[in-house]
Write a protein that holds these residues in place. Sequence first.
Motif, PDB file in Angstrom:
ATOM      1  N   THR A   1      15.881  32.241 -47.334  1.00  0.00           N
ATOM      2  CA  THR A   1      15.796  31.679 -48.678  1.00  0.00           C
ATOM      3  C   THR A   1      16.962  32.081 -49.567  1.00  0.00           C
ATOM      4  O   THR A   1      17.450  31.284 -50.366  1.00  0.00           O
ATOM      5  N   ASP A   2      17.436  33.314 -49.449  1.00  0.00           N
ATOM      6  CA  ASP A   2      18.537  33.769 -50.302  1.00  0.00           C
ATOM      7  C   ASP A   2      19.888  33.230 -49.849  1.00  0.00           C
ATOM      8  O   ASP A   2      20.907  33.479 -50.492  1.00  0.00           O
ATOM      9  N   ARG A   3      19.910  32.529 -48.728  1.00  0.00           N
ATOM     10  CA  ARG A   3      21.134  31.870 -48.251  1.00  0.00           C
ATOM     11  C   ARG A   3      20.858  30.375 -48.230  1.00  0.00           C
ATOM     12  O   ARG A   3      21.137  29.676 -49.180  1.00  0.00           O
ATOM     13  N   PHE A   4      20.270  29.906 -47.139  1.00  0.00           N
ATOM     14  CA  PHE A   4      19.854  28.514 -47.038  1.00  0.00           C
ATOM     15  C   PHE A   4      18.593  28.438 -46.188  1.00  0.00           C
ATOM     16  O   PHE A   4      18.535  29.012 -45.100  1.00  0.00           O
ATOM     17  N   SER A   5      17.611  27.728 -46.690  1.00  0.00           N
ATOM     18  CA  SER A   5      16.403  27.477 -45.904  1.00  0.00           C
ATOM     19  C   SER A   5      15.830  26.118 -46.283  1.00  0.00           C
ATOM     20  O   SER A   5      16.178  25.534 -47.311  1.00  0.00           O
ATOM     21  N   ILE A   6      14.951  25.643 -45.424  1.00  0.00           N
ATOM     22  CA  ILE A   6      14.214  24.404 -45.667  1.00  0.00           C
ATOM     23  C   ILE A   6      12.739  24.762 -45.607  1.00  0.00           C
ATOM     24  O   ILE A   6      12.279  25.369 -44.636  1.00  0.00           O
TER      25      ILE A   6
ATOM     26  N   GLY B   1      26.245  17.101 -37.528  1.00  0.00           N
ATOM     27  CA  GLY B   1      26.421  18.539 -37.306  1.00  0.00           C
ATOM     28  C   GLY B   1      27.745  18.844 -36.625  1.00  0.00           C
ATOM     29  O   GLY B   1      28.144  18.149 -35.699  1.00  0.00           O
ATOM     30  N   SER B   2      28.408  19.867 -37.119  1.00  0.00           N
ATOM     31  CA  SER B   2      29.717  20.344 -36.643  1.00  0.00           C
ATOM     32  C   SER B   2      30.842  19.315 -36.847  1.00  0.00           C
ATOM     33  O   SER B   2      31.932  19.480 -36.312  1.00  0.00           O
TER      34      SER B   2
ATOM     35  N   MET C   1      27.941  30.468 -49.811  1.00  0.00           N
ATOM     36  CA  MET C   1      28.812  30.490 -48.638  1.00  0.00           C
ATOM     37  C   MET C   1      27.954  30.830 -47.427  1.00  0.00           C
ATOM     38  O   MET C   1      27.181  31.787 -47.460  1.00  0.00           O
ATOM     39  N   LEU C   2      28.074  30.025 -46.391  1.00  0.00           N
ATOM     40  CA  LEU C   2      27.335  30.219 -45.145  1.00  0.00           C
ATOM     41  C   LEU C   2      28.326  30.414 -44.016  1.00  0.00           C
ATOM     42  O   LEU C   2      29.506  30.131 -44.161  1.00  0.00           O
ATOM     43  N   ARG C   3      27.851  30.846 -42.883  1.00  0.00           N
ATOM     44  CA  ARG C   3      28.716  30.859 -41.715  1.00  0.00           C
ATOM     45  C   ARG C   3      28.751  29.434 -41.148  1.00  0.00           C
ATOM     46  O   ARG C   3      27.783  28.673 -41.316  1.00  0.00           O
ATOM     47  N   GLN C   4      29.832  29.072 -40.522  1.00  0.00           N
ATOM     48  CA  GLN C   4      29.962  27.730 -39.960  1.00  0.00           C
ATOM     49  C   GLN C   4      28.819  27.508 -38.968  1.00  0.00           C
ATOM     50  O   GLN C   4      28.546  28.346 -38.126  1.00  0.00           O
ATOM     51  N   GLY C   5      28.111  26.393 -39.088  1.00  0.00           N
ATOM     52  CA  GLY C   5      27.003  26.046 -38.208  1.00  0.00           C
ATOM     53  C   GLY C   5      25.643  26.542 -38.676  1.00  0.00           C
ATOM     54  O   GLY C   5      24.617  26.115 -38.141  1.00  0.00           O
ATOM     55  N   GLU C   6      25.603  27.403 -39.678  1.00  0.00           N
ATOM     56  CA  GLU C   6      24.318  27.950 -40.152  1.00  0.00           C
ATOM     57  C   GLU C   6      23.414  26.853 -40.701  1.00  0.00           C
ATOM     58  O   GLU C   6      22.225  26.800 -40.394  1.00  0.00           O
ATOM     59  N   PHE C   7      23.975  25.973 -41.521  1.00  0.00           N
ATOM     60  CA  PHE C   7      23.187  24.863 -42.056  1.00  0.00           C
ATOM     61  C   PHE C   7      22.620  24.010 -40.921  1.00  0.00           C
ATOM     62  O   PHE C   7      21.437  23.675 -40.903  1.00  0.00           O
TER      63      PHE C   7
END
Length: 170
Positions: A6-11, A60-61, A144-150
């Motif tokens: 949640t503090d980064r990205f979540s659904i 994706g990617s 900011m996320l790591r690449q592919g995290e989303f």
Amino acid sequence: MRFGITDRFSIEIVLDRVSGGDWLFGKICYWVNGVEVGNFDEGTSLRDVLFMMTTIVADGSHRICPKLLEFSNEKTFSLICNALDDEDETIYQYLPEDFQPARFDIRIPVDVFDDWKIFLVEGEFDAKLICRRLGAGDIEPVVMLRQGEFDDVLRQAYDYLDNIYKLAQS
């Protein structure tokens, strides 16, 4: 059910107790940097969400454009928004050939996200997720996320909904 952090990205997805069979009535929102993005309380057809997620999953990617990560949040947002609204083509000088800016748009096109613009730009190792509520002045939230995290989180949510949908049809 919540996928991601949640503090980064979540659904977040909740199926209603009375889900309407394969309509899959329920609720969904994104959480970006601890901020709810979308109108979770409104509810929607999660079946429609599933169908509309297909394009975002397929992209994706394929959102890699390191140059856009170097710009301010406002400039990145404006370049993408103007391209999607056919107001300006400046973004194309920063994109690889045959790259479609629509790939940056990760807003699931259903009613609970109608008040938002949500973009994701990725680099080789990291990604910037930028949101703005329509009518709001500031671009917020941003993470900011790591690449592919989303894409990892989106795929988990997609697979979850797909399994529920298949069960509802049987």
